[in-house]
Motif scaffolding. Structure first.
Motif, PDB file in Angstrom:
ATOM      1  N   ILE A   1      57.710  43.672  -9.173  1.00 42.37           N
ATOM      2  CA  ILE A   1      56.395  43.164  -9.576  1.00 42.37           C
ATOM      3  C   ILE A   1      55.507  43.275  -8.345  1.00 42.37           C
ATOM      4  CG2 ILE A   1      55.056  41.183 -10.379  1.00 42.37           C
ATOM      5  CD1 ILE A   1      57.640  40.104 -11.680  1.00 42.37           C
ATOM      6  N   LEU A   2      54.557  44.185  -8.411  1.00 43.02           N
ATOM      7  CA  LEU A   2      53.659  44.383  -7.276  1.00 43.02           C
ATOM      8  C   LEU A   2      52.607  43.284  -7.223  1.00 43.02           C
ATOM      9  CD1 LEU A   2      53.130  48.250  -7.478  1.00 43.02           C
ATOM     10  CD2 LEU A   2      54.504  46.987  -5.804  1.00 43.02           C
ATOM     11  N   ASP A   3      52.085  43.036  -6.040  1.00 44.69           N
ATOM     12  CA  ASP A   3      51.019  42.057  -5.828  1.00 44.69           C
ATOM     13  C   ASP A   3      49.686  42.802  -5.799  1.00 44.69           C
ATOM     14  OD1 ASP A   3      49.228  40.163  -4.956  1.00 44.69           O
ATOM     15  OD2 ASP A   3      50.457  39.486  -3.262  1.00 44.69           O
ATOM     16  N   PRO A   4      48.813  42.581  -6.804  1.00 45.98           N
ATOM     17  CA  PRO A   4      47.532  43.288  -6.831  1.00 45.98           C
ATOM     18  C   PRO A   4      46.692  43.015  -5.581  1.00 45.98           C
ATOM     19  CG  PRO A   4      47.861  42.013  -8.859  1.00 45.98           C
ATOM     20  CD  PRO A   4      48.985  41.668  -7.932  1.00 45.98           C
ATOM     21  N   ALA A   5      46.912  41.887  -4.929  1.00 46.24           N
ATOM     22  CA  ALA A   5      46.148  41.546  -3.727  1.00 46.24           C
ATOM     23  C   ALA A   5      46.677  42.273  -2.491  1.00 46.24           C
ATOM     24  CB  ALA A   5      46.189  40.035  -3.501  1.00 46.24           C
TER      25      ALA A   5
ATOM     26  N   HIS B   1      52.101  39.050 -15.024  1.00 46.10           N
ATOM     27  CA  HIS B   1      52.876  39.906 -14.137  1.00 46.10           C
ATOM     28  C   HIS B   1      53.552  41.028 -14.917  1.00 46.10           C
ATOM     29  CE1 HIS B   1      52.118  37.234 -10.893  1.00 46.10           C
ATOM     30  NE2 HIS B   1      52.810  36.240 -11.406  1.00 46.10           N
ATOM     31  N   VAL B   2      53.356  42.252 -14.436  1.00 41.23           N
ATOM     32  CA  VAL B   2      54.005  43.418 -15.023  1.00 41.23           C
ATOM     33  C   VAL B   2      55.063  43.909 -14.048  1.00 41.23           C
ATOM     34  CG1 VAL B   2      53.662  45.798 -15.782  1.00 41.23           C
ATOM     35  CG2 VAL B   2      51.963  44.058 -16.332  1.00 41.23           C
ATOM     36  N   CYS B   3      56.210  44.219 -14.574  1.00 40.53           N
ATOM     37  CA  CYS B   3      57.348  44.655 -13.763  1.00 40.53           C
ATOM     38  C   CYS B   3      57.620  46.131 -14.042  1.00 40.53           C
ATOM     39  CB  CYS B   3      58.534  43.788 -14.169  1.00 40.53           C
ATOM     40  SG  CYS B   3      60.120  44.472 -13.823  1.00 40.53           S
ATOM     41  N   GLY B   4      57.877  46.894 -12.997  1.00 40.43           N
ATOM     42  CA  GLY B   4      58.320  48.275 -13.145  1.00 40.43           C
ATOM     43  C   GLY B   4      59.815  48.352 -12.907  1.00 40.43           C
TER      44      GLY B   4
ATOM     45  N   THR C   1      60.651  35.967 -10.415  1.00 41.83           N
ATOM     46  CA  THR C   1      59.500  35.705 -11.276  1.00 41.83           C
ATOM     47  C   THR C   1      59.721  36.418 -12.604  1.00 41.83           C
ATOM     48  OG1 THR C   1      58.049  35.628  -9.351  1.00 41.83           O
ATOM     49  CG2 THR C   1      56.994  36.016 -11.480  1.00 41.83           C
ATOM     50  N   ILE C   2      59.481  35.731 -13.695  1.00 43.75           N
ATOM     51  CA  ILE C   2      59.664  36.353 -15.014  1.00 43.75           C
ATOM     52  C   ILE C   2      58.416  37.156 -15.359  1.00 43.75           C
ATOM     53  CG2 ILE C   2      59.990  35.922 -17.478  1.00 43.75           C
ATOM     54  CD1 ILE C   2      61.445  33.318 -16.641  1.00 43.75           C
ATOM     55  N   PRO C   3      58.569  38.467 -15.603  1.00 41.93           N
ATOM     56  CA  PRO C   3      57.402  39.281 -15.940  1.00 41.93           C
ATOM     57  C   PRO C   3      56.955  39.068 -17.384  1.00 41.93           C
ATOM     58  CG  PRO C   3      59.378  40.637 -15.964  1.00 41.93           C
ATOM     59  CD  PRO C   3      59.801  39.260 -15.522  1.00 41.93           C
ATOM     60  N   ALA C   4      55.674  39.299 -17.624  1.00 39.58           N
ATOM     61  CA  ALA C   4      55.146  39.228 -18.987  1.00 39.58           C
ATOM     62  C   ALA C   4      55.472  40.507 -19.750  1.00 39.58           C
ATOM     63  CB  ALA C   4      53.631  39.016 -18.954  1.00 39.58           C
ATOM     64  N   GLU C   5      55.608  41.612 -19.007  1.00 42.34           N
ATOM     65  CA  GLU C   5      55.916  42.895 -19.623  1.00 42.34           C
ATOM     66  C   GLU C   5      56.736  43.725 -18.639  1.00 42.34           C
ATOM     67  OE1 GLU C   5      53.710  46.522 -22.012  1.00 42.34           O
ATOM     68  OE2 GLU C   5      52.626  45.577 -20.363  1.00 42.34           O
ATOM     69  N   VAL C   6      57.622  44.557 -19.181  1.00 39.32           N
ATOM     70  CA  VAL C   6      58.453  45.442 -18.375  1.00 39.32           C
ATOM     71  C   VAL C   6      58.080  46.887 -18.705  1.00 39.32           C
ATOM     72  CG1 VAL C   6      60.814  46.178 -17.871  1.00 39.32           C
ATOM     73  CG2 VAL C   6      60.343  43.768 -18.350  1.00 39.32           C
TER      74      VAL C   6
END
Length: 192
Positions: free
Chosen positions: A24-28, A2-5, A91-96
């Protein structure tokens, strides 16, 4: 992964908190029309805010207060609000991915600063929209309490209307005393 903006709204105004959002956007469930909030009409922002809140995997909005802005300065207060928004995510993002050229201190995950990221990265665009909409609502609410300042129209920015209202009605607690135009009016009032 998950990537967070992350983005903020309200660095330039003379009053109110600085607001940050993390998304965190949902790619789906892609959201079409995401862009820098400043490039969107109020109607488009409102529509997109609804979609972001219902379609994103996670989102959070956080603030840094006027007192924090006056104590830390606007840059550090903005970074604090951004860190708070990331920490508030369910949700904890993997990258910000952070809009701008700086990364908030204290993030517990990898982060990248992206200049003009609010126009380049959909998750940052989404954060930009949530932050702006939240802050605008705060200023409309402030306008209901202090209609003589016109907050609903200028959202606290240093417009001629706002500066004239401060001169006429004085500084209220929601004004940022560390900002030069407000400080000048406070200093001038002390002379009399």
């Amino acid at each position: 992964m998950h990537v967070c903006g992350v983005d903020e709204a309200g660095r330039g105004p003379l009053c109110g908190p600085v607001v940050a959002a993390a998304v965190i956007l949902d790619p789906a469930r892609p959201i079409s029309g995401l862009n820098d909030s400043k490039q969107l009409t109020p109607r488009a922002r409102a529509r997109l805010e609804e979609q972001i809140r219902s379609h994103a995997l996670a989102w959070a909005v956080a603030e840094a207060t006027v007192a924090e802005i006056d104590t830390l300065n606007i840059l550090h207060a903005s970074m604090l609000a951004m860190r708070r928004a990331v920490e508030a995510l369910a949700t904890i993002p993997a990258e910000v991915l952070v809009d701008g050229n700086r990364i908030p201190v204290g993030l517990l995950m990898p982060a990248r600063a992206i200049v003009q990221g609010d126009a380049l990265e959909p998750a940052i665009s989404a954060a930009s929209i949530l932050a702006k909409e939240h802050r605008d609502r705060l200023l409309v609410s402030l306008d209901a309490r202090y209609p003589q300042y016109g907050f609903a129209r200028h959202k606290g920015y240093p417009t001629p209307e706002h500066l004239a209202a401060i001169e006429l009605h004085g500084v209220i607690d929601e004004h940022r005393r560390s900002f030069a135009p407000v400080r000048a009016i406070v200093d001038q009032a002390r002379l009399f």
